[in-house]
Design an enzyme around this catalytic site. Sequence first.
Site, mmCIF file in Angstrom:
data_model
loop_
_atom_site.group_PDB
_atom_site.id
_atom_site.type_symbol
_atom_site.label_atom_id
_atom_site.label_comp_id
_atom_site.label_asym_id
_atom_site.label_seq_id
_atom_site.Cartn_x
_atom_site.Cartn_y
_atom_site.Cartn_z
ATOM 1 C CD GLU A 178 -2.828 1.324 2.352
ATOM 2 O OE1 GLU A 178 -3.700 2.213 2.345
ATOM 3 O OE2 GLU A 178 -2.692 0.520 3.290
ATOM 4 C CE LYS A 215 -6.546 0.114 1.507
ATOM 5 N NZ LYS A 215 -7.090 -0.281 2.828
#
Length: 297
Positions: A178, A215
């Site tokens: 992420e 992500k």
Amino acid sequence: MGTKDAQRTQMATANGFIAALDQSGGSTPKALSLYGVEPSDYNGDEEMFAAVHAMRSRIILADAFTSDKVIGAILFERTMNNTINGKPAAQLLWEDRGVVPFLKIDKGLADIENGVQILKPMPDLDALLALANEKGIFGTKERSLIHDANATGIAAVVAQQFDVAKVVSAAGLVPIVEPEVNIESATKAEAEDILEAEIMKHLNCLPEGVDVILKLTIPNKAGLFDAAADHPRVMRVVALSGGYSTDVACDKLSQNHKMIASFSRALSEGLNVKMSDAEFETALGRNIDQIYKASVA
């Protein structure tokens, strides 16, 4: 089919989205305040974490929170170590709700350098990953933050993320990589172009058997991460809401056909501790429906 194989198939192919229920120490007071629980309502960290656990448990136990629309959920470490209805949280998620459990493993962000914040050191990572395996966790999540289109900083963020991903994968878990881009950044679009190129470079160097979930902030340029979504080392590309309202996040997500949601604040928008169970179910069900539709658009 074994549990891990079933979970892998669900994460790679099922319609739906990932619920991010992993607010940690720094973001917990804000999450609670939005839920109608103010700092004056609790005394100290233990009561604060008990209040947020009650909120998360209420969400997880809601009728709408099942694998029909929610295919995975990211937990805070305290949630993983806690119980819901007397059952370990990760076990309840998978066995009772059909939802694949993930664990937030990062320890927060370092100070800004070269326009980014890399992950703080994680000295106890190996022990945490071993515990995650014991608790029935499928994968992990680790978040960095990009503020500016600084090529040096973005390269450092992505390199560190993939280094951690390899450690996670070696432990038998699937990493959610992420590298968030701040939605308020004046150079958001340029930062995303640099980020996409760095991600593809590292994906191309991953050995077979090391699979990741990405992500990412919903990009200014729709479809920017389509090539990453099609990469053989990528199980899924998921989107964070990043501070956008539920309506805006869902509208932007629906324009990116190879991304699904992994929303936190947008999932819990409008929920309140004082709601009756019926009111809570209605409000949460509405959010889940909206996020699901944007994820399968």
